[in-house]
Design a protein around this motif. Structure first.
Motif, PDB file in Angstrom:
ATOM      1  N   GLY A 106       4.748  -7.066  -3.109  1.00  0.00           N
ATOM      2  CA  GLY A 106       4.196  -6.055  -2.573  1.00  0.00           C
ATOM      3  C   GLY A 106       3.897  -4.528  -3.888  1.00  0.00           C
ATOM      4  N   TYR A 107       4.725  -5.002  -5.027  1.00  0.00           N
ATOM      5  CA  TYR A 107       4.632  -4.363  -6.021  1.00  0.00           C
ATOM      6  C   TYR A 107       3.483  -4.724  -7.019  1.00  0.00           C
ATOM      7  CZ  TYR A 107       8.999  -2.108  -4.517  1.00  0.00           C
ATOM      8  OH  TYR A 107       9.967  -1.466  -3.700  1.00  0.00           O
ATOM      9  N   SER A 108       2.984  -5.868  -6.749  1.00  0.00           N
ATOM     10  CA  SER A 108       2.014  -6.512  -7.658  1.00  0.00           C
ATOM     11  C   SER A 108       0.796  -5.712  -7.849  1.00  0.00           C
ATOM     12  CB  SER A 108       1.543  -7.860  -7.313  1.00  0.00           C
ATOM     13  OG  SER A 108       2.647  -8.688  -7.182  1.00  0.00           O
TER      14      SER A 108
ATOM     15  N   SER B 165       0.669  -1.413   0.140  1.00  0.00           N
ATOM     16  CA  SER B 165      -0.006  -0.035  -0.199  1.00  0.00           C
ATOM     17  C   SER B 165       0.978   1.382  -0.102  1.00  0.00           C
ATOM     18  CB  SER B 165      -1.000   0.108   1.200  1.00  0.00           C
ATOM     19  OG  SER B 165      -0.288  -0.191   2.445  1.00  0.00           O
ATOM     20  N   VAL B 166       2.220   0.939   0.661  1.00  0.00           N
ATOM     21  CA  VAL B 166       3.186   2.331   0.527  1.00  0.00           C
ATOM     22  C   VAL B 166       3.453   2.602  -0.942  1.00  0.00           C
ATOM     23  CG1 VAL B 166       5.138   3.186   1.340  1.00  0.00           C
ATOM     24  CG2 VAL B 166       4.061   1.433   2.383  1.00  0.00           C
ATOM     25  N   ALA B 167       3.752   1.716  -1.813  1.00  0.00           N
ATOM     26  CA  ALA B 167       3.754   2.019  -3.243  1.00  0.00           C
ATOM     27  C   ALA B 167       2.692   2.462  -4.009  1.00  0.00           C
ATOM     28  CB  ALA B 167       4.405   0.721  -3.964  1.00  0.00           C
ATOM     29  N   THR B 168       1.459   1.788  -3.605  1.00  0.00           N
ATOM     30  CA  THR B 168       0.332   2.265  -4.316  1.00  0.00           C
ATOM     31  C   THR B 168       0.033   3.636  -4.141  1.00  0.00           C
ATOM     32  OG1 THR B 168      -0.790  -0.018  -3.971  1.00  0.00           O
ATOM     33  CG2 THR B 168      -2.161   1.774  -4.260  1.00  0.00           C
ATOM     34  N   GLU B 169       0.243   4.047  -2.751  1.00  0.00           N
ATOM     35  CA  GLU B 169      -0.235   5.563  -2.276  1.00  0.00           C
ATOM     36  C   GLU B 169       0.773   6.537  -2.887  1.00  0.00           C
ATOM     37  OE1 GLU B 169      -2.170   8.870  -0.613  1.00  0.00           O
ATOM     38  OE2 GLU B 169      -2.604   7.014  -0.715  1.00  0.00           O
ATOM     39  N   PHE B 170       2.130   6.114  -2.858  1.00  0.00           N
ATOM     40  CA  PHE B 170       3.105   6.845  -3.546  1.00  0.00           C
ATOM     41  C   PHE B 170       2.926   7.196  -4.974  1.00  0.00           C
ATOM     42  CE2 PHE B 170       7.158   7.584  -5.567  1.00  0.00           C
ATOM     43  CZ  PHE B 170       7.883   8.553  -4.548  1.00  0.00           C
ATOM     44  N   LEU B 171       2.325   6.181  -5.627  1.00  0.00           N
ATOM     45  CA  LEU B 171       2.296   6.315  -7.208  1.00  0.00           C
ATOM     46  C   LEU B 171       0.834   6.494  -7.481  1.00  0.00           C
ATOM     47  CD1 LEU B 171       4.460   3.214  -7.960  1.00  0.00           C
ATOM     48  CD2 LEU B 171       4.959   5.356  -8.467  1.00  0.00           C
TER      49      LEU B 171
END
Length: 304
Positions: A99-101, A79-85
């Protein structure tokens, strides 16, 4: 020590709008690479001092200039990558971490894999076999693939090929090698024991293959995510010396200063000289645009 920490925190606040600009500009990049590494924060609310937190790192481009952004978060959740992007549209290149999927499947994002991580799996399998097994054969194929990639990239950087020619030529040559490598993997998957080192390497490679081959689509993409991994190394080296951050505020400050300094280094600035110039000029900058003109990818290293 507390005085030095306070000075670093003050410096981080002083360049806050520059760090935010790096983040904003990064999300306009056609290509973003992401990775993460552990960091320990002693005094984080509702967490023990030994809990593992993470420094996330993203790399990208603005008008051909390299950008690096460090982002602290207590978890490694996808969710960190999702929110960041959120709101980003373009290519996202990562390793095979699950986690990047989710973010890799988001609308507008094309998820690209990493050949270097595939190579590492086969390198480990090759060590077990003493260099005499099938893993060695595939490592030779990877080596040949990278050799071709290096020659093509050199011609492009030497202006022997324009971007369109580079992409077309790379597809023409590398698609053949990638097809042969995929055929090799498919054949071995039918005979190798899944639980052995080679079996795990083959399974990982096949699972990542559709993502890996997407690197052919854009000139800024390379076969692997090594650039962002290399960007993390100064942080990892520093971590061996300072060991931990005392508070989340300190970790966020560290992330901001690393973003600024590593972006400066990536754009051929000598870091100490750049920081001296930056903190000399910041008080004289009357407008936000004047402050943003001091960003390392907007400032020519020979201009000061």
């Amino acid at each position: 020590r507390s005085t030095l920490c306070s000075l670093a925190m003050n410096a981080g606040r002083a360049v806050g709008d520059l760090v935010q600009a790096i983040r904003d500009d990064l999300k306009t990049s056609p290509v973003i690479g992401m990775d993460e590494t552990p960091v320990q924060v002693l005094h984080e609310k509702n967490r023990s001092a030994t809990a593992k937190s993470y420094m996330w790192v993203a790399s990208g481009f603005r008008e051909g200039k390299k950008l690096l952004f460090f982002h602290y978060h207590p978890t490694r959740s996808g969710s960190v990558a999702t929110e960041f992007l959120k709101g980003y549209s373009g290519y996202l290149q990562t390793d095979g971490y699950s986690g990047y999927s989710q973010v890799g499947e988001a609308p507008g994002i094309i998820h690209v894999g990493c050949m270097a991580h595939i190579r590492r799996k086969f390198f480990d399998a090759d060590k077990v076999s003493g260099g005499s097994g099938d893993a060695a054969e595939f490592l030779v194929m990877i080596s040949t693939f990278y050799h071709t990639e290096t020659l093509l990239r050199q011609r492009y950087e030497n202006k022997e090929h324009d971007e369109g020619t580079f992409i077309a030529e790379r597809k023409r040559l590398q698609e053949l090698q990638l097809a042969a490598m995929h055929e090799w993997l498919t054949i071995r998957s039918q005979s190798v024991t899944p639980s052995c080192g080679l079996g795990k390497a083959v399974s990982y490679a096949l699972g990542q293959w559709n993502h890996v081959v997407r690197y052919l689509e854009h000139a800024l993409l390379t076969p692997d995510n090594n650039a962002v991994e290399n960007a993390i190394r100064p942080f990892v080296l520093g971590r061996k010396n300072w060991l931990f951050s005392n508070t989340p505020a300190g970790a966020h400050t560290s992330a901001g200063l690393y973003s600024l300094i590593e972006t400066a280094k990536a754009n051929s600035h000598e870091p100490y000289k750049y920081l001296c110039y930056l903190f000399d000029m910041l008080p004289k900058a009357k407008t936000l645009e004047e402050r943003l003109s001091l960003l390392p990818y907007r400032l020519d290293p020979s201009a000061y």
